[in-house]
Design a protein around this motif. Structure first.
Motif, mmCIF file in Angstrom:
data_model
loop_
_atom_site.group_PDB
_atom_site.id
_atom_site.type_symbol
_atom_site.label_atom_id
_atom_site.label_comp_id
_atom_site.label_asym_id
_atom_site.label_seq_id
_atom_site.Cartn_x
_atom_site.Cartn_y
_atom_site.Cartn_z
ATOM 1 N N LEU A 34 -20.942 -80.765 92.945
ATOM 2 C CA LEU A 34 -21.670 -80.761 94.221
ATOM 3 C C LEU A 34 -22.688 -79.627 94.259
ATOM 4 N N ARG A 35 -22.311 -78.502 93.671
ATOM 5 C CA ARG A 35 -23.274 -77.382 93.599
ATOM 6 C C ARG A 35 -24.471 -77.752 92.739
ATOM 7 N N MET A 36 -24.175 -78.450 91.630
ATOM 8 C CA MET A 36 -25.279 -78.899 90.774
ATOM 9 C C MET A 36 -26.180 -79.863 91.533
ATOM 10 N N GLN A 37 -25.515 -80.788 92.258
ATOM 11 C CA GLN A 37 -26.267 -81.813 92.984
ATOM 12 C C GLN A 37 -27.128 -81.170 94.075
ATOM 13 N N SER A 38 -26.517 -80.217 94.801
ATOM 14 C CA SER A 38 -27.296 -79.602 95.882
ATOM 15 C C SER A 38 -28.437 -78.755 95.325
ATOM 16 N N GLY A 39 -28.312 -78.310 94.089
ATOM 17 C CA GLY A 39 -29.410 -77.568 93.453
ATOM 18 C C GLY A 39 -30.490 -78.485 92.900
ATOM 19 N N GLY A 40 -30.253 -79.785 92.976
ATOM 20 C CA GLY A 40 -31.267 -80.750 92.510
ATOM 21 C C GLY A 40 -31.244 -80.981 91.008
ATOM 22 N N ALA A 41 -30.098 -80.768 90.359
ATOM 23 C CA ALA A 41 -30.032 -80.921 88.895
ATOM 24 C C ALA A 41 -30.430 -82.340 88.472
ATOM 25 N N GLU A 42 -31.239 -82.410 87.434
ATOM 26 C CA GLU A 42 -31.667 -83.715 86.896
ATOM 27 C C GLU A 42 -30.956 -84.030 85.585
ATOM 28 N N ALA A 43 -30.190 -83.088 85.085
ATOM 29 C CA ALA A 43 -29.370 -83.319 83.884
ATOM 30 C C ALA A 43 -28.234 -82.308 83.884
ATOM 31 N N ILE A 97 -17.514 -86.332 83.534
ATOM 32 C CA ILE A 97 -18.069 -87.692 83.564
ATOM 33 C C ILE A 97 -17.444 -88.491 84.718
ATOM 34 N N ASN A 98 -16.138 -88.385 84.889
ATOM 35 C CA ASN A 98 -15.463 -89.104 85.985
ATOM 36 C C ASN A 98 -15.976 -88.640 87.345
ATOM 37 N N THR A 99 -16.151 -87.329 87.486
ATOM 38 C CA THR A 99 -16.591 -86.795 88.784
ATOM 39 C C THR A 99 -18.024 -87.238 89.090
ATOM 40 N N ARG A 100 -18.871 -87.274 88.048
ATOM 41 C CA ARG A 100 -20.240 -87.756 88.259
ATOM 42 C C ARG A 100 -20.199 -89.166 88.847
ATOM 43 N N ALA A 101 -19.322 -90.007 88.295
ATOM 44 C CA ALA A 101 -19.229 -91.390 88.783
ATOM 45 C C ALA A 101 -18.690 -91.432 90.208
ATOM 46 N N GLU A 102 -17.684 -90.583 90.501
ATOM 47 C CA GLU A 102 -17.112 -90.573 91.859
ATOM 48 C C GLU A 102 -18.157 -90.181 92.900
ATOM 49 N N LEU A 103 -19.124 -89.370 92.473
ATOM 50 C CA LEU A 103 -20.185 -88.948 93.396
ATOM 51 C C LEU A 103 -21.330 -89.962 93.436
ATOM 52 N N ASN A 104 -21.169 -91.080 92.711
ATOM 53 C CA ASN A 104 -22.246 -92.082 92.594
ATOM 54 C C ASN A 104 -23.558 -91.443 92.145
ATOM 55 N N TRP A 105 -23.448 -90.558 91.199
ATOM 56 C CA TRP A 105 -24.597 -89.793 90.726
ATOM 57 C C TRP A 105 -24.888 -90.290 89.308
ATOM 58 N N ASP A 106 -26.112 -90.667 89.014
ATOM 59 C CA ASP A 106 -26.371 -91.233 87.680
ATOM 60 C C ASP A 106 -27.203 -90.290 86.810
ATOM 61 N N VAL A 107 -27.081 -89.001 87.076
ATOM 62 C CA VAL A 107 -27.805 -87.997 86.292
ATOM 63 C C VAL A 107 -27.284 -88.014 84.837
ATOM 64 N N PRO A 108 -28.175 -87.880 83.831
ATOM 65 C CA PRO A 108 -27.680 -87.898 82.444
ATOM 66 C C PRO A 108 -26.844 -86.668 82.097
ATOM 67 N N ILE A 109 -25.872 -86.885 81.211
ATOM 68 C CA ILE A 109 -25.040 -85.787 80.713
ATOM 69 C C ILE A 109 -25.355 -85.625 79.233
ATOM 70 N N VAL A 110 -25.798 -84.436 78.856
ATOM 71 C CA VAL A 110 -26.306 -84.200 77.497
ATOM 72 C C VAL A 110 -25.616 -82.965 76.929
ATOM 73 N N GLY A 111 -24.983 -83.091 75.777
ATOM 74 C CA GLY A 111 -24.348 -81.888 75.236
ATOM 75 C C GLY A 111 -23.532 -82.112 73.986
ATOM 76 N N GLN A 112 -22.391 -81.426 73.929
ATOM 77 C CA GLN A 112 -21.574 -81.291 72.727
ATOM 78 C C GLN A 112 -21.120 -82.641 72.149
ATOM 79 N N THR A 113 -20.912 -82.682 70.840
ATOM 80 C CA THR A 113 -20.532 -83.927 70.159
ATOM 81 C C THR A 113 -19.256 -84.552 70.717
ATOM 82 N N THR A 114 -18.348 -83.716 71.254
ATOM 83 C CA THR A 114 -17.073 -84.243 71.763
ATOM 84 C C THR A 114 -17.289 -85.219 72.926
ATOM 85 N N LEU A 115 -18.458 -85.146 73.585
ATOM 86 C CA LEU A 115 -18.761 -86.118 74.644
ATOM 87 C C LEU A 115 -18.674 -87.547 74.117
ATOM 88 N N GLY A 116 -18.893 -87.709 72.812
ATOM 89 C CA GLY A 116 -18.884 -89.047 72.230
ATOM 90 C C GLY A 116 -17.588 -89.383 71.514
#
Lengths: 398, 286
Positions: A219-228, A243-262
């Motif tokens: 929510l802090r990221m969202q209120s700051g206007g984060a685009e990624a 990733i789950n929390t992004r979906a719960e917030l109905n937020w479709d901002v991209p998540i970019v980072g460490q290989t473990t994400l995949g």
């Protein structure tokens, strides 16, 4: 000349001494195997990496030996399982360098173990090639015979930052990590890099990986206007919660980072499989499918060889196998073309390896730079595209 | 949305801490021993559920009952191995070593035979998530159910009164002919069931993860100290307050400092009320 018994005995003794001391030698080539130390973690928490890399390593050595080895001498891997424990890696490194007197070492394959063992290996003047990302594990002054055939953390973060700022055109970025050393060091290193790219870092913080509720952070990221969102952690639970929390917030901002994400581990912890959309982990250009679903030609040919050799690649990652395949081949090329002494191998790697085409990536060393992996080899991939151990390039790459 | 998130998640996490606090208390009441295995038992609740239901495909109710049974067995084993041998020398606090060693063994065995990574926990109730997801209300429900059940046990049953007698004065209870050893074993079995219930009910919130062991050991002890040793009501109040405060601190101070904030408040609370929120001050003969 009259040959007395005394002269005959003296001559015979001299001849025997000559043969015994080796001044006279018949021209017989040395056929003893060349020993290369090998320090994987086949058990313990880091074993999934070790097993994947191990499959490539074994294939490389089998192929080298089938082709005649180095000038008729076979390669013998002297393997010690580090069990994912730095202390065991140190003991194994000492054993390989002092007792076995190996000519070179491939590994250790994890940063924690390499950090513990690299000093011992350097003190014994044994050349080593390792694939560990932590920046300080390459230092030409402290470890002049240590070479890296993989990217450094700077390159990993640099590729992700480049993708977010220059490809996705996100100007407001949130950087989050867990509270491990790796996580906090990544935030400390990557935030200034993002700022240099003129990105506005609207959130940066480190959170306990076991915190079950990350909604306040997002929510802090969202209120700051984060685009990624850029998470830096190897903890699949932590990444899945983001990733789950992004979906719960109905937020479709991209998540970019460490290989473990995949990783499959992260996928298994998602509340719904579709939450894996718009998640882009680090990966490597040579082992990714292009937009048409094709691997680069040399990687496709490598996959055929894996199939022929019955090497299973469906339950691991292609880049681990490719990295494991390249490591011993690089060492063997240095031995074959430069020589088997430590000085010859190091000189060859320092001066002749300027565009070495590996399956994992292209390597270029110099006397001043032992970080061999080229920046353009590090890219971002689509997390939900995993097939046969390889991912599709993230959108935006040619 | 932020306030709702802090309250709901705070109560859910707090309920888990409260259940672990009750586990500590139930073990303590019967033996005067703080068994530092409570968090590891909680962690195993999630692991058992993930294995039995998620990996072996058992029906939820069967998996749940088997988890409780395994928890009870585990509690008895803990009593037998780590508590009974050191009871004669309680003043030497050897139980700290023996119970910590048992917790370490549980953690190591879980790492070897289960996983060092978090593993998904299956949906327990087959309904879609509505206003409040089951990962939030399940631990709260488990906590409410446990405290109501314990109140009933202690106030309205003979066995419960025997437990209370043992915890009040076990010499007097033994003199009256109460089977102290059997009651202690039963209370450890009960504690084991409450511990695994904490892990099972929070499986969707916290995943089945090895890392939950030390976390629950640590945060589960805070409500015991805050609420007063041996007081289950105090543990519930302390646990819920801890959960709410932790989630609030997470938002305002960030993850790194939230634990510091939690422990600052914890120390202040103990300085103000050393006997705990629900504990009674005891007079000391001088």
């Amino acid at each position: 000349m009259r040959i007395t018994r005394r002269k005959a005995l003296t001559g015979s003794a001299a001849a025997a001494a000559t043969i015994a001391t080796g001044i006279y030698k018949p021209a017989i080539a040395n056929t003893d195997p060349i020993q290369i130390g090998y320090l994987p973690a086949f058990t313990g928490p880091s074993s999934s990496t070790g097993i994947g890399i191990g499959r490539g390593t074994q294939l490389a050595v089998d192929e080298i030996n089938a082709a005649g080895g180095i000038k008729g001498r076979k390669i013998e891997l002297v393997m010690r399982d580090t069990q994912s424990e730095p202390t065991k890696a140190v003991n194994a490194a000492v054993e390989l360098t002092r007792r076995h007197k190996v000519s070179a070492i491939w590994g250790p394959l994890n940063s924690g173990e390499t950090a513990a063992a690299i000093g011992n290996i350097a003190r014994e003047n044994v050349p080593m090639v390792h694939p560990c990302w932590v920046d300080v594990l390459i230092d030409v002054k402290k470890y002049p015979m240590a070479f890296r055939n993989a990217p450094s953390n700077q390159q990993i973060g640099g590729a992700a930052n480049h993708y977010v700022v220059n490809v996705l055109k996100a100007k407001k970025v949130a950087v989050i990590s867990d509270t491990t050393g790796y996580g906090t060091a990544s935030v400390d290193a990557y935030v200034p890099m993002l700022k240099k790219l003129n990105a506005d870092v609207v959130y940066s913080g480190s959170v306990d990986a076991n915190n079950p509720d990350l909604k306040p952070e997002l929510l802090r990221m969202q209120s700051g206007g984060a685009e990624a969102i850029m998470p830096w952690s190897v903890n699949a639970g932590f990444l899945a919660r983001i990733i789950n929390t992004r979906a719960e917030l109905n937020w479709d901002v991209p998540i970019v980072g460490q290989t473990t994400l995949g990783s499959g581990q992260t996928k298994s912890l998602l509340a719904k499989p579709e939450y894996w959309e718009k998640v882009y982990p680090n990966n490597f250009r040579n082992v990714c499918y292009d937009a048409n679903g094709k691997l680069p030609p040399q990687t496709a040919e490598f996959v055929e060889r894996l199939k022929k050799a019955k090497v299973d690649y469906s339950d691991t990652l292609m880049w681990w196998i490719a990295c494991g395949y390249d490591g011993p081949r690089l060492i063997v090329e240095a031995m074959r073309e430069g020589g088997t002494s430590a000085a010859d191998m190091t000189a060859y790697l320092n001066t002749k390896v300027t565009a070495w085409k590996g399956i994992y990536g292209t390597i270029a060393f110099s006397a001043e730079n032992h970080n061999g992996f080229l920046d353009e080899g590090v890219i971002m991939a689509q997390a939900n595209s995993l097939k046969d151990g390889a991912f599709k390039l993230a959108p935006g790459y040619a | 949305m932020l306030v709702q998130s802090i309250i709901t998640n705070g109560l859910a996490v707090g309920a888990v801490y409260a259940l672990i606090g009750i586990t500590y208390n139930v073990m303590f009441s019967a033996s005067r021993v703080f068994s530092f295995t409570a968090g590891s038992v909680g962690m195993l609740g999630g692991v058992f559920g993930a294995i039995l239901i998620g990996q072996m495909g058992m029906p939820v109710i069967v998996g749940f009952l088997l988890t409780l049974l395994l928890g009870a067995i585990l509690g008895i084993v803990i009593e037998f191995v780590t508590v009974r041998p050191v009871l004669k020398s309680l003043d030497q606090h050897l139980y700290v070593l023996s119970t910590l060693a048992a917790a370490l063994m549980i953690q190591q065995l879980t790492a070897i035979y289960f996983s060092t990574d978090a593993v998904p926990f299956p949906r327990v109730v087959p309904i879609e998530s509505g206003f409040l997801d089951q990962k939030i209300w399940l631990p709260i429900l488990a906590c409410v159910g446990t405290i109501v059940g314990l109140e009933y046990l202690f106030r309205h049953t003979l066995v419960g009164r025997a437990f209370l007698a043992i915890s009040e004065d076990n010499y007097a209870a033994r003199a009256l002919g109460l089977p102290e050893q059997r009651l202690r074993m039963t209370s450890f079995a009960l504690a084991g069931m409450i511990g695994v219930l904490a892990g099972f009910s929070s499986g969707q919130l916290m995943f089945a993860s090895l890392a939950n062991g030390p976390l629950l050991n640590f945060y589960g002890f805070v409500p015991v100290a805050l609420g007063g040793m041996g007081s289950n009501r105090g543990a519930v109040i302390g646990g819920l307050l801890l959960g709410l405060f932790q989630q609030t601190a997470n938002y305002f101070f960030g993850g790194v400092f939230s634990s510091v904030a939690v422990f600052v408040v914890f120390i202040i609370a103990l300085l103000v009320r050393p006997e705990g929120l629900a504990g009674a001050a005891t007079a000391r003969r001088v």
